[in-house]
Structure formats: structure tokens, C-alpha cells
Design a protein around this motif. Structure first.
Motif, PDB file in Angstrom:
ATOM      1  N   ILE A  93       0.829  -1.203   0.000  1.00  0.00           N
ATOM      2  CA  ILE A  93       0.000   0.000   0.000  1.00  0.00           C
ATOM      3  C   ILE A  93       0.866   1.256   0.000  1.00  0.00           C
ATOM      4  O   ILE A  93       0.686   2.164  -0.832  1.00  0.00           O
ATOM      5  N   ILE A  94       1.810   1.310   0.918  1.00  0.00           N
ATOM      6  CA  ILE A  94       2.624   2.527   1.065  1.00  0.00           C
ATOM      7  C   ILE A  94       3.521   2.743  -0.150  1.00  0.00           C
ATOM      8  O   ILE A  94       3.649   3.869  -0.654  1.00  0.00           O
ATOM      9  N   GLN A  95       4.156   1.677  -0.642  1.00  0.00           N
ATOM     10  CA  GLN A  95       5.047   1.853  -1.789  1.00  0.00           C
ATOM     11  C   GLN A  95       4.267   2.237  -3.051  1.00  0.00           C
ATOM     12  O   GLN A  95       4.759   3.029  -3.869  1.00  0.00           O
ATOM     13  N   LEU A  96       3.071   1.686  -3.206  1.00  0.00           N
ATOM     14  CA  LEU A  96       2.265   2.071  -4.365  1.00  0.00           C
ATOM     15  C   LEU A  96       1.879   3.544  -4.265  1.00  0.00           C
ATOM     16  O   LEU A  96       1.991   4.298  -5.245  1.00  0.00           O
ATOM     17  N   ILE A  97       1.442   3.972  -3.097  1.00  0.00           N
ATOM     18  CA  ILE A  97       1.061   5.377  -2.927  1.00  0.00           C
ATOM     19  C   ILE A  97       2.259   6.296  -3.143  1.00  0.00           C
ATOM     20  O   ILE A  97       2.156   7.330  -3.829  1.00  0.00           O
ATOM     21  N   ASP A  98       3.415   5.948  -2.586  1.00  0.00           N
ATOM     22  CA  ASP A  98       4.611   6.770  -2.773  1.00  0.00           C
ATOM     23  C   ASP A  98       4.974   6.872  -4.253  1.00  0.00           C
ATOM     24  O   ASP A  98       5.358   7.941  -4.748  1.00  0.00           O
ATOM     25  N   PHE A  99       4.857   5.751  -4.960  1.00  0.00           N
ATOM     26  CA  PHE A  99       5.165   5.735  -6.395  1.00  0.00           C
ATOM     27  C   PHE A  99       4.179   6.607  -7.169  1.00  0.00           C
ATOM     28  O   PHE A  99       4.569   7.376  -8.062  1.00  0.00           O
ATOM     29  N   VAL A 100       2.910   6.498  -6.825  1.00  0.00           N
ATOM     30  CA  VAL A 100       1.876   7.290  -7.491  1.00  0.00           C
ATOM     31  C   VAL A 100       2.108   8.781  -7.252  1.00  0.00           C
ATOM     32  O   VAL A 100       2.001   9.601  -8.179  1.00  0.00           O
ATOM     33  N   ARG A 101       2.437   9.148  -6.020  1.00  0.00           N
ATOM     34  CA  ARG A 101       2.688  10.551  -5.703  1.00  0.00           C
ATOM     35  C   ARG A 101       3.901  11.081  -6.465  1.00  0.00           C
ATOM     36  O   ARG A 101       3.882  12.179  -7.020  1.00  0.00           O
ATOM     37  N   LYS A 102       4.951  10.289  -6.502  1.00  0.00           N
ATOM     38  CA  LYS A 102       6.186  10.713  -7.152  1.00  0.00           C
ATOM     39  C   LYS A 102       5.992  10.922  -8.648  1.00  0.00           C
ATOM     40  O   LYS A 102       6.575  11.847  -9.244  1.00  0.00           O
ATOM     41  N   ASN A 103       5.166  10.090  -9.272  1.00  0.00           N
ATOM     42  CA  ASN A 103       5.010  10.131 -10.726  1.00  0.00           C
ATOM     43  C   ASN A 103       3.709  10.802 -11.174  1.00  0.00           C
ATOM     44  O   ASN A 103       3.368  10.761 -12.363  1.00  0.00           O
ATOM     45  N   ASN A 104       2.997  11.398 -10.212  1.00  0.00           N
ATOM     46  CA  ASN A 104       1.777  12.139 -10.524  1.00  0.00           C
ATOM     47  C   ASN A 104       0.768  11.272 -11.287  1.00  0.00           C
ATOM     48  O   ASN A 104       0.200  11.673 -12.309  1.00  0.00           O
ATOM     49  N   LEU A 105       0.542  10.057 -10.775  1.00  0.00           N
ATOM     50  CA  LEU A 105      -0.398   9.124 -11.379  1.00  0.00           C
ATOM     51  C   LEU A 105      -1.713   9.158 -10.616  1.00  0.00           C
ATOM     52  O   LEU A 105      -1.782   9.639  -9.492  1.00  0.00           O
ATOM     53  N   ARG A 106      -2.735   8.597 -11.209  1.00  0.00           N
ATOM     54  CA  ARG A 106      -4.015   8.541 -10.507  1.00  0.00           C
ATOM     55  C   ARG A 106      -4.130   7.239  -9.710  1.00  0.00           C
ATOM     56  O   ARG A 106      -3.695   6.162 -10.149  1.00  0.00           O
ATOM     57  N   LEU A 107      -4.669   7.343  -8.531  1.00  0.00           N
ATOM     58  CA  LEU A 107      -5.004   6.196  -7.691  1.00  0.00           C
ATOM     59  C   LEU A 107      -6.333   6.561  -7.035  1.00  0.00           C
ATOM     60  O   LEU A 107      -6.378   7.334  -6.090  1.00  0.00           O
ATOM     61  N   ASP A 108      -7.401   5.997  -7.574  1.00  0.00           N
ATOM     62  CA  ASP A 108      -8.742   6.411  -7.164  1.00  0.00           C
ATOM     63  C   ASP A 108      -9.326   5.522  -6.071  1.00  0.00           C
ATOM     64  O   ASP A 108     -10.329   5.883  -5.453  1.00  0.00           O
ATOM     65  N   PHE A 109      -8.742   4.354  -5.860  1.00  0.00           N
ATOM     66  CA  PHE A 109      -9.182   3.487  -4.771  1.00  0.00           C
ATOM     67  C   PHE A 109      -8.044   2.538  -4.396  1.00  0.00           C
ATOM     68  O   PHE A 109      -7.125   2.292  -5.186  1.00  0.00           O
ATOM     69  N   ILE A 110      -8.095   2.035  -3.180  1.00  0.00           N
ATOM     70  CA  ILE A 110      -7.130   1.066  -2.661  1.00  0.00           C
ATOM     71  C   ILE A 110      -7.863  -0.248  -2.453  1.00  0.00           C
ATOM     72  O   ILE A 110      -8.946  -0.279  -1.853  1.00  0.00           O
ATOM     73  N   SER A 111      -7.283  -1.351  -2.939  1.00  0.00           N
ATOM     74  CA  SER A 111      -7.976  -2.634  -2.845  1.00  0.00           C
ATOM     75  C   SER A 111      -7.058  -3.734  -2.338  1.00  0.00           C
ATOM     76  O   SER A 111      -5.839  -3.684  -2.503  1.00  0.00           O
ATOM     77  N   TRP A 112      -7.671  -4.716  -1.723  1.00  0.00           N
ATOM     78  CA  TRP A 112      -6.966  -5.908  -1.246  1.00  0.00           C
ATOM     79  C   TRP A 112      -7.992  -7.022  -1.078  1.00  0.00           C
ATOM     80  O   TRP A 112      -9.196  -6.813  -1.184  1.00  0.00           O
ATOM     81  N   HIS A 113      -7.505  -8.235  -0.800  1.00  0.00           N
ATOM     82  CA  HIS A 113      -8.365  -9.397  -0.586  1.00  0.00           C
ATOM     83  C   HIS A 113      -8.269  -9.844   0.876  1.00  0.00           C
ATOM     84  O   HIS A 113      -7.288  -9.550   1.560  1.00  0.00           O
ATOM     85  N   TYR A 114      -9.301 -10.560   1.309  1.00  0.00           N
ATOM     86  CA  TYR A 114      -9.285 -11.039   2.691  1.00  0.00           C
ATOM     87  C   TYR A 114     -10.045 -12.353   2.792  1.00  0.00           C
ATOM     88  O   TYR A 114     -11.252 -12.405   2.555  1.00  0.00           O
ATOM     89  N   TYR A 115      -9.319 -13.408   3.134  1.00  0.00           N
ATOM     90  CA  TYR A 115      -9.914 -14.722   3.352  1.00  0.00           C
ATOM     91  C   TYR A 115      -9.543 -15.175   4.759  1.00  0.00           C
ATOM     92  O   TYR A 115      -8.355 -15.288   5.090  1.00  0.00           O
ATOM     93  N   SER A 116     -10.544 -15.428   5.582  1.00  0.00           N
ATOM     94  CA  SER A 116     -10.256 -15.862   6.950  1.00  0.00           C
ATOM     95  C   SER A 116     -11.537 -16.343   7.608  1.00  0.00           C
ATOM     96  O   SER A 116     -12.627 -15.858   7.314  1.00  0.00           O
ATOM     97  N   GLN A 117     -11.373 -17.291   8.531  1.00  0.00           N
ATOM     98  CA  GLN A 117     -12.496 -17.740   9.347  1.00  0.00           C
ATOM     99  C   GLN A 117     -12.717 -16.803  10.532  1.00  0.00           C
ATOM    100  O   GLN A 117     -13.718 -16.922  11.234  1.00  0.00           O
ATOM    101  N   LYS A 118     -11.788 -15.858  10.746  1.00  0.00           N
ATOM    102  CA  LYS A 118     -11.873 -14.922  11.866  1.00  0.00           C
ATOM    103  C   LYS A 118     -12.613 -13.667  11.409  1.00  0.00           C
ATOM    104  O   LYS A 118     -12.037 -12.772  10.794  1.00  0.00           O
ATOM    105  N   THR A 119     -13.853 -13.595  11.732  1.00  0.00           N
ATOM    106  CA  THR A 119     -14.685 -12.486  11.251  1.00  0.00           C
ATOM    107  C   THR A 119     -14.300 -11.156  11.881  1.00  0.00           C
ATOM    108  O   THR A 119     -14.522 -10.098  11.285  1.00  0.00           O
TER     109      THR A 119
END
Length: 468
Positions: free
Chosen positions: A243-269
Motif C-alpha cells: 500500500i505505502i510503496q504504491l502510494i509513494d510511487f503514485v505521488r512521485k510520478n503524478n499518477l491517478r489512484l482512485d481506490f485502494i484494494s486488497w483481498h481477505y480470506y479468513s475464518q476470523k470475522t
């Protein structure tokens, strides 16, 4: 000092040393051995706000190539009222990209359009996972390799956005305007996983940041389009370095990042809560203020990242509702339950390959009864949780008893406060199909009703209390 006195003194010292440790361990044991029983209290005047709909998002994996996976389940999907449906394999499973005899790129949207139209016909908008690498572009023919020419990848992304977010696009004979606004485009799927290429943040030979750069370049070049969202990284879990490295890269290169996404699989609700807290903490620095405000998306979640027959039981249904209860009020825009439908071999689907409903699907349908304003629920226990809503003269309550050990059964007292005086009907429906209607309940001027419901292990129950 005599030996007897020395022994007594030593014994006293041992008690002083070990008694606090014993008490601490015993307290922890009691907290595990004696779970708290639920005693639910619903005061219909204690509303929180509109009932959230962030759970109304479904994902479909690539179970069959060249097949309209959703074609035979449109009515079942529509009955869940999804906002978005996520699909991946959009370039390889639908033969979008090819070359002509001269080596020029050709794009054919016909097969992908058919599945996108099935999504629209279910009442949802598409959420695209941009991948995988078309063999016509791949440096070695693999679906998870780099392209031979990064500019060609950027062009494919550009044309994808122009196709499905275009101001002049008309799909399925009638889809245009609003329906082609706020479409999501997610750069790749689980890039950290070997199965999908094991892209890296550090390997210049196969760097996810490069993949994101050219995807963003394609998005930037898209012309005459409606508002859309580009983001990622869609990793297998929420990882700080990604997350942090992607955001830093986007900021440095003036790119768009309109949402942050990830996956989550777990029996621990309960971990849904901690994930949101972790992300907020990582983005607490002033330089990340902009990114604290953009949508957060769990683009896949479920009971297990591997096909697990338990997910197709009442345990899976209870896990689903307990999980949704835990991210109901979290800072998440969308959470995509994986997946809609099995392939020919049973896997993660909430529907079978021929469209039969599984317990997870039936539990999800209960949630549609929540409408109007969400009501704060007090008195939840260790295993029994609940969500409630009020709309006009109807109070709806969804109760779940999730126990991963499949043993807890409770008789749950329920007290409603501040009901309008009058006569009511109370209908209790269990996810296994049982129904208990009670008519002619008289609510006096005090507006209080007390009932009790038996909650078998890993059961989901919907309660509707309606003023006649």
C-alpha cells in the motif's frame, strides 16, 4: 532461623510471586471457558443512519473459459440487488486482444460485452480486474508475464476504459449514461501470488509499479469518457509495504489512484475491524491525507482462499453474516464476496453450476430485509451478533450465531423498546427454511415487547416485526 521457618517463608514468597500469574491465567481461562450469552436490546429510536450497502458486491472468478458464466443465474443474482459485480480474466477468457496478419493489434469486445450485459441485466455495474496478459502482448506467451511492449498494454487499458466508460458507448442496446459512470478498473489480480505472476515491488525485471504506471498512462489517455476509478493493488491480503510503496510511487510520478484494494480470506470475522484500523494508521501521516479519503475496496473475501466444503454449510452462511456485521460500519466502500457461481466442479460459489442456492446465498438474501435506518443493537454475546433496521412500521432484525467449533446453541432474549402502540405480526424465518409466524401481538402504550428465540449452532435468523 529454623528449617521449618525457612520453608514457610519460602512458600510464602512463592505464593507472592506466582499468585498474580495464576490469577491472570485463570481470568483468561474463564474468558474462554465462559462465553457471554446474548441478551439483545433494540431501541427503535436509537438509529445510526441509512442502512449501509457496502456488502452488495459480488465477485466471479474465471471458472470457465469462453462461457457466459452468469447467463443462467441472472434472476438469482438480481434477487441480491448487487451494486457491482467483479470479473477477472477479461483479456484472456474473452479473446479480446489479437493481431492481424500484419502484426497490428485488433480488439474484439463481443464476448466480454455479453458477460458485461449479463451484469447489467442483474442490476449491477461491472468492476473490471485488468488482466491477464493477452498472449498477443506477452513476452513469452504466458498470461502472467510482462508485455513485449509496455505501450501496447497501456493502449489496451485505454481502449477498455473507452469501451466501458465511454460517453458515446451504448451497450446491450440500451445501456448508456449513468450505467457507464463510476466503473472500477483494478490493476491486475493478486499480483503477489505466484499463480498470477508474482509481481514484485523491488524486482525491476517484473515490477508491479511498472505495470501500474502503464495502466495509469492508458487511463490518462482515455478520451471522451465518463467518470471512472482506477486503483489497486488487489493483493492477497492487506500488506503495508504494498500500500505505502504504491502510494509513494503514485505521488512521485503524478499518477491517478482512485481506490485502494486488497483481498481477505479468513475464518476470523473480527479481523475486518482491525484491517480498517491498520490502514487508517498507515495513512495517518499528513502526506497521505488525500489517500485517506479515497474508497477502500475489499475486492475478494470469503471463508477460505481454497475451495472448502465447510463454506457450503450453515457454518459458511453464519460466517458470511457475521463478517458483514463486522464491516457494516467500517470505512469500506465495497466488499466483494467470492464467488457467485461454481464452475463444473464445486468450488467457492454461493450458487451451484446450474444455479441452485447454497446456504451462503440464502443468508445474503436475508440482508435485503434491512432497509430504512439502521438501529443500534445492544447486548450481543460472544457468538450471537445482530443487525437491525426500522422503516415506517416495520422493524427487521438479522441474528447470527457463528461458532467455528460448531457447538454453541442459545436461547436468546430479545427486547424491543419504543415501539408504536398497536397490534403487530412477528415473523421469524430460519436460513434452513423454517418459519414461525406470530400474529396479534399487542404492544401497550409503553412500547415494549419481549420475546425469545432459539439460535441453533451456526444459524442465521431473520425477524420481521410489522405493525398492522
Amino acid at each position: 532461623m529454623s528449617l521449618k521457618i525457612a520453608v514457610i517463608a519460602g512458600f510464602i514468597i512463592l505464593i507472592i510471586i506466582f499468585l498474580p500469574i495464576f490469577l491472570l491465567l485463570y481470568t483468561q481461562y474463564l474468558s474462554v471457558a465462559a462465553p457471554v450469552k446474548a441478551n439483545l436490546v433494540i431501541d427503535v429510536k436509537k438509529t445510526i443512519g441509512p442502512v449501509p450497502d457496502r456488502w452488495k458486491a459480488l465477485a466471479q472468478g474465471g471458472e470457465e473459459m469462453g462461457v457466459r458464466m452468469l447467463k443462467n443465474v441472472i434472476p438469482q443474482v438480481a434477487a441480491l440487488y448487487p451494486r457491482y459485480i467483479r470479473i477477472d480474466h477479461i483479456y484472456d477468457y474473452y479473446n479480446v486482444v489479437r493481431r492481424d496478419s500484419s502484426g497490428n493489434l485488433q480488439l474484439n469486445w463481443q464476448r466480454l460485452d455479453e458477460t458485461v450485459c449479463d451484469i447489467f441485466h442483474s442490476g449491477a455495474k461491472p468492476f473490471f480486474s485488468l488482466g491477464y496478459m493477452p498472449p498477443a502482448l506477452s513476452e513469452d506467451g504466458s498470461l502472467v508475464s510482462k508485455p513485449k511492449n509496455w505501450d501496447e498494454w497501456a493502449l489496451v487499458v485505454q481502449k477498455t476504459i473507452e469501451r466501458y466508460s465511454g460517453q458515446g458507448t451504448r451497450l446491450c442496446g440500451q445501456i448508456t449514461g449513468f450505467w457507464l459512470t463510476d466503473i472500477y478498473y483494478e490493476v491486475w489480480n493478486e499480483p503477489d501470488l505466484e499463480t498470477f505472476g508474482q509481481w514484485s515491488l523491488y524486482d525491476s525485471n517484473k515490477d508491479y509499479k511498472t505495470l501500474y504506471f502503464y495502466s495509469s498512462l492508458g487511463a490518462q489517455n482515455a478520451a471522451n469518457v465518463n467518470r471512472f476509478l482506477l486503483g489497486g493493488p488487489a493483493t492477497t491480503a492487506l500488506y503495508r509495504n504494498w500500500i505505502i510503496q504504491l502510494i509513494d510511487f503514485v505521488r512521485k510520478n503524478n499518477l491517478r489512484l482512485d481506490f485502494i484494494s486488497w483481498h481477505y480470506y479468513s475464518q476470523k470475522t473480527q479481523d475486518f475491524d482491525s484491517q480498517s484500523q491498520d490502514l487508517n494508521f498507515w495513512l495517518a501521516s499528513p502526506e497521505y491525507e488525500t489517500y485517506r479519503q479515497i474508497p477502500k475496496v475489499i475486492s475478494e473475501w470469503a471463508y477460505d482462499s481454497d475451495p472448502n466444503p465447510i463454506a457450503d454449510t450453515n457454518i459458511g452462511a453464519a460466517h458470511t453474516i457475521a463478517s458483514i456485521r463486522n464491516f457494516f460500519r467500517e470505512n469500506v466502500e465495497l466488499a466483494f464476496l467470492f464467488e457467485i457461481k461454481d464452475g463444473p466442479i464445486p468450488r467457492w460459489g454461493i450458487l451451484t453450476h446450474d444455479g441452485q442456492e447454497k446456504p451462503r446465498y440464502q443468508a445474503l438474501k436475508f440482508l435485503n430485509q434491512l432497509r430504512g435506518s439502521e438501529v443500534f443493537v445492544e447486548g450481543e454475546g460472544t457468538f450471537v451478533k445482530a443487525l437491525a433496521s426500522v422503516s415506517d412500521n416495520v422493524v427487521n432484525l438479522i441474528i447470527v450465531n457463528y461458532d467455528p467449533k460448531d457447538s454453541n446453541t442459545e436461547l436468546v432474549p430479545i427486547t424491543f423498546y419504543n415501539l408504536q402502540p398497536g397490534r403487530y405480526t412477528m415473523n421469524t424465518i430460519y436460513v434452513d427454511g423454517r418459519s414461525i409466524p406470530v400474529k396479534d401481538l399487542s404492544i401497550p402504550s409503553g412500547g415494549i415487547l419481549q420475546r425469545s428465540i432459539i439460535m441453533p449452532k451456526n444459524m442465521v435468523v431473520a425477524v420481521e416485526l410489522k405493525r398492522e
